[in-house]
Design a protein around this motif. Structure first.
Motif, PDB file in Angstrom:
ATOM      1  N   LYS A  85       0.805  -1.228   0.000  1.00  7.65           N
ATOM      2  CA  LYS A  85       0.000   0.000   0.000  1.00  7.65           C
ATOM      3  C   LYS A  85       0.837   1.276   0.000  1.00  7.65           C
ATOM      4  O   LYS A  85       0.352   2.336   0.395  1.00  7.65           O
ATOM      5  CB  LYS A  85      -1.007  -0.013   1.145  1.00  7.65           C
ATOM      6  CG  LYS A  85      -1.994  -1.175   1.080  1.00  7.65           C
ATOM      7  CD  LYS A  85      -3.166  -1.016   2.020  1.00  7.65           C
ATOM      8  CE  LYS A  85      -2.791  -1.216   3.458  1.00  7.65           C
ATOM      9  NZ  LYS A  85      -3.964  -1.232   4.346  1.00  7.65           N
ATOM     10  N   GLU A 120      -4.927   0.270  -1.830  1.00  8.96           N
ATOM     11  CA  GLU A 120      -5.644  -0.375  -0.743  1.00  8.96           C
ATOM     12  C   GLU A 120      -5.326  -1.865  -0.706  1.00  8.96           C
ATOM     13  O   GLU A 120      -4.482  -2.348  -1.476  1.00  8.96           O
ATOM     14  CB  GLU A 120      -7.146  -0.141  -0.918  1.00  8.96           C
ATOM     15  CG  GLU A 120      -7.508   1.345  -0.977  1.00  8.96           C
ATOM     16  CD  GLU A 120      -8.995   1.581  -1.162  1.00  8.96           C
ATOM     17  OE1 GLU A 120      -9.758   0.585  -1.242  1.00  8.96           O
ATOM     18  OE2 GLU A 120      -9.406   2.764  -1.231  1.00  8.96           O
ATOM     19  N   ASP A 121      -6.010  -2.579   0.153  1.00 11.74           N
ATOM     20  CA  ASP A 121      -5.737  -4.008   0.296  1.00 11.74           C
ATOM     21  C   ASP A 121      -5.920  -4.760  -1.013  1.00 11.74           C
ATOM     22  O   ASP A 121      -5.137  -5.659  -1.339  1.00 11.74           O
ATOM     23  CB  ASP A 121      -6.656  -4.612   1.365  1.00 11.74           C
ATOM     24  CG  ASP A 121      -6.225  -4.249   2.784  1.00 11.74           C
ATOM     25  OD1 ASP A 121      -5.036  -3.890   2.958  1.00 11.74           O
ATOM     26  OD2 ASP A 121      -7.058  -4.321   3.695  1.00 11.74           O
ATOM     27  N   LYS A 122      -6.951  -4.413  -1.777  1.00 11.75           N
ATOM     28  CA  LYS A 122      -7.293  -5.184  -2.967  1.00 11.75           C
ATOM     29  C   LYS A 122      -6.857  -4.539  -4.278  1.00 11.75           C
ATOM     30  O   LYS A 122      -7.076  -5.116  -5.345  1.00 11.75           O
ATOM     31  CB  LYS A 122      -8.795  -5.447  -3.000  1.00 11.75           C
ATOM     32  CG  LYS A 122      -9.273  -6.340  -1.855  1.00 11.75           C
ATOM     33  CD  LYS A 122     -10.747  -6.664  -1.997  1.00 11.75           C
ATOM     34  CE  LYS A 122     -11.214  -7.609  -0.895  1.00 11.75           C
ATOM     35  NZ  LYS A 122     -12.661  -7.938  -1.031  1.00 11.75           N
ATOM     36  N   ASN A 124      -0.292  -4.014  -3.612  1.00  8.31           N
ATOM     37  CA  ASN A 124      -1.519  -4.029  -2.818  1.00  8.31           C
ATOM     38  C   ASN A 124      -1.258  -4.465  -1.374  1.00  8.31           C
ATOM     39  O   ASN A 124      -0.107  -4.729  -0.989  1.00  8.31           O
ATOM     40  CB  ASN A 124      -2.593  -4.897  -3.483  1.00  8.31           C
ATOM     41  CG  ASN A 124      -2.210  -6.383  -3.527  1.00  8.31           C
ATOM     42  OD1 ASN A 124      -1.340  -6.852  -2.810  1.00  8.31           O
ATOM     43  ND2 ASN A 124      -2.888  -7.119  -4.387  1.00  8.31           N
ATOM     44  N   GLY A 125      -2.315  -4.566  -0.596  1.00 14.14           N
ATOM     45  CA  GLY A 125      -2.154  -4.886   0.820  1.00 14.14           C
ATOM     46  C   GLY A 125      -1.577  -6.254   1.077  1.00 14.14           C
ATOM     47  O   GLY A 125      -1.000  -6.501   2.151  1.00 14.14           O
ATOM     48  N   ALA A 126      -1.706  -7.169   0.114  1.00 18.11           N
ATOM     49  CA  ALA A 126      -1.122  -8.499   0.251  1.00 18.11           C
ATOM     50  C   ALA A 126       0.322  -8.559  -0.238  1.00 18.11           C
ATOM     51  O   ALA A 126       0.941  -9.620  -0.222  1.00 18.11           O
ATOM     52  CB  ALA A 126      -1.974  -9.514  -0.511  1.00 18.11           C
TER      53      ALA A 126
END
Length: 437
Positions: free
Chosen positions: A40, A83-85, A58-60
């Motif tokens: 992020k 963001e995360d996704k 991304n967040g992952a």
């Protein structure tokens, strides 16, 4: 084929061009992993093969490389939120994942519309602390088996910076062995860079050869070395990779990746099979004496108007490469500080076609000589690969399993006096693994 038409074919890399199709057939280095240091974090603007893109993590921790603008009103995603996704456009809140699929529209009540919206996205993988991208429309080949790609981090490094010229000017410099004894050598001290033995400073007119390989061309220089010969063999790998021999320092090499027809990302790769990169090498490199040049990471506006986030050399044509005419640099009588600064001063300043904004050499005006044999051979090699869909597909099949890129350069003293004799004795030393068929 005329020189002018070769210029058109080899220099242009946009959608629908022959060279563009070739570059879209291989994995290309896009950015350093460190440019996206954390999930992020801020996205990175880049441009490749004429296409404006944005990279994000991304967040992952997964990296996406997608078109630079939102599908809705074409606002820049760079100013969006990661963001995360995925990455969310700040204008109207459209969210895209790493595959370019729209996941949410904050200004649209009908959620079913999202499934109909997808922006251009490219396959991205991380290897050797580099984010690589495949820009072809088909399934990518296996990853290139460069000899350094799986080495421990302490034994390799990679850097990147911008060059204000067409990509071909850069890669052709890698194939020009005779300039090393002149541009990069101080005649008063007979000092060359540590990648050469002293013979390069003494023999200014090496015997030069070029020979096709499955994946490119061998650029070979033979210099006198007493009762023997000093042989240096560089590997050119289609479309724009090189592997350069070293006498004492780690093996080096470059990749010249087109930003567009007028600008280039220059990548430098070094690796050391004996252990961690030597401290004297790191010190030499850290002073900007070799590759990379002294640079700063910042937004940079291309001559075409696009802004990219990249490493920009301190010495450029705008400040005359900070040339010091009163005294030679460590390695060159030119007074220009580092090896890459010296190379860029020559390559970025070549006589160019008027319509190219000074960025593409007018090759119709060149006066080539025997010293340019590897350059001529490499141009012909590229032209043969892209001359038809059949020849391009044959090359794609050659690199399908990645093994064709498992080649190494060579720096050696030998009693062999001609290329055929030399290759008979040393052919096996030019491959890091199984030789491609």
């Amino acid at each position: 084929m005329s020189t002018e038409s070769k210029l058109d074919v080899l220099s242009h890399v946009g959608q629908g061009t022959k060279m563009g199709a070739l570059f879209r057939s291989v994995w290309l280095p896009a950015i350093l992993s460190s440019q996206l240091p954390a999930p992020k974090c801020a996205p990175v603007r880049l441009k490749l093969l004429g296409e404006e893109l944005v990279a994000f993590r991304n967040g992952a921790g997964e990296v996406g490389i997608v078109q630079a603008n939102c599908a809705h009103r074409l606002a820049p995603l760079f100013y969006g939120r990661v963001e995360d996704k995925g990455i969310r456009c700040s204008y109207h809140g459209w969210l895209y994942n790493e595959e370019g699929q729209c996941l949410q529209m904050q200004n649209e009540a009908d959620a079913s519309i999202c499934s109909k919206v997808k922006i251009k996205a490219y396959k991205a993988v991380e290897r050797a602390d580099i984010v690589w991208v495949y820009m072809g429309a088909d399934d990518p080949p296996e990853f290139p088996k460069f000899p350094w790609i799986d080495l421990p981090k302490a034994q390799r490094n990679a850097t990147v910076w911008i060059q204000e010229s067409n990509w071909l000017q850069g890669i052709e410099g890698e194939l020009d062995s005779s300039h090393v004894s002149i541009l990069h050598t101080n005649p008063e001290t007979m000092a060359t860079s540590p990648v050469h033995r002293p013979y390069s400073a003494v023999d200014l007119t090496p015997k030069l050869y070029a020979k096709d390989t499955p994946v490119g061309v061998l650029a070979v220089a033979r210099r006198n070395a007493g009762n023997e010969y000093y042989w240096r063999v560089a590997q050119f790998m289609v479309p724009s990779f090189s592997s350069i021999p070293a006498a004492d320092f780690p093996v080096g090499g470059r990749a010249f990746i087109p930003i567009d027809d007028y600008n280039t990302y220059t990548w430098d790769f070094n690796y050391y099979l004996k252990g961690a990169l030597p401290e004297d090498f790191l010190d030499y490199v850290g002073k900007g004496l070799a590759f990379p040049p002294q640079s700063e990471y910042r937004p940079y506006r291309l001559n075409t108007g696009t802004i990219v986030d990249t490493f920009v050399p301190v010495r450029t044509a705008a400040n005359n490469y900070l040339i010091n005419r009163q005294g030679a640099s460590h390695s060159s009588p030119s007074g220009i500080h580092g090896l890459n600064d010296q190379d860029r001063a020559m390559q970025e300043g070549m006589l160019a076609t008027p319509e190219s904004d000074g960025r593409i050499v007018d090759r119709d005006k060149e006066f080539l000589v025997a010293a340019d044999i590897a350059i001529v051979r490499s141009r012909r090699r590229l032209m043969r690969i892209v001359e038809s869909e059949e020849s391009l597909n044959k090359f794609r099949e050659l690199i399908r399993d990645g093994s064709a890129y498992g080649v190494v350069p060579l720096d050696v003293l030998s009693d062999a006096d001609e290329l055929d004799d030399f290759l008979q004795k040393h052919q096996g030393e030019l491959y890091s693994g199984v030789q491609p068929a």
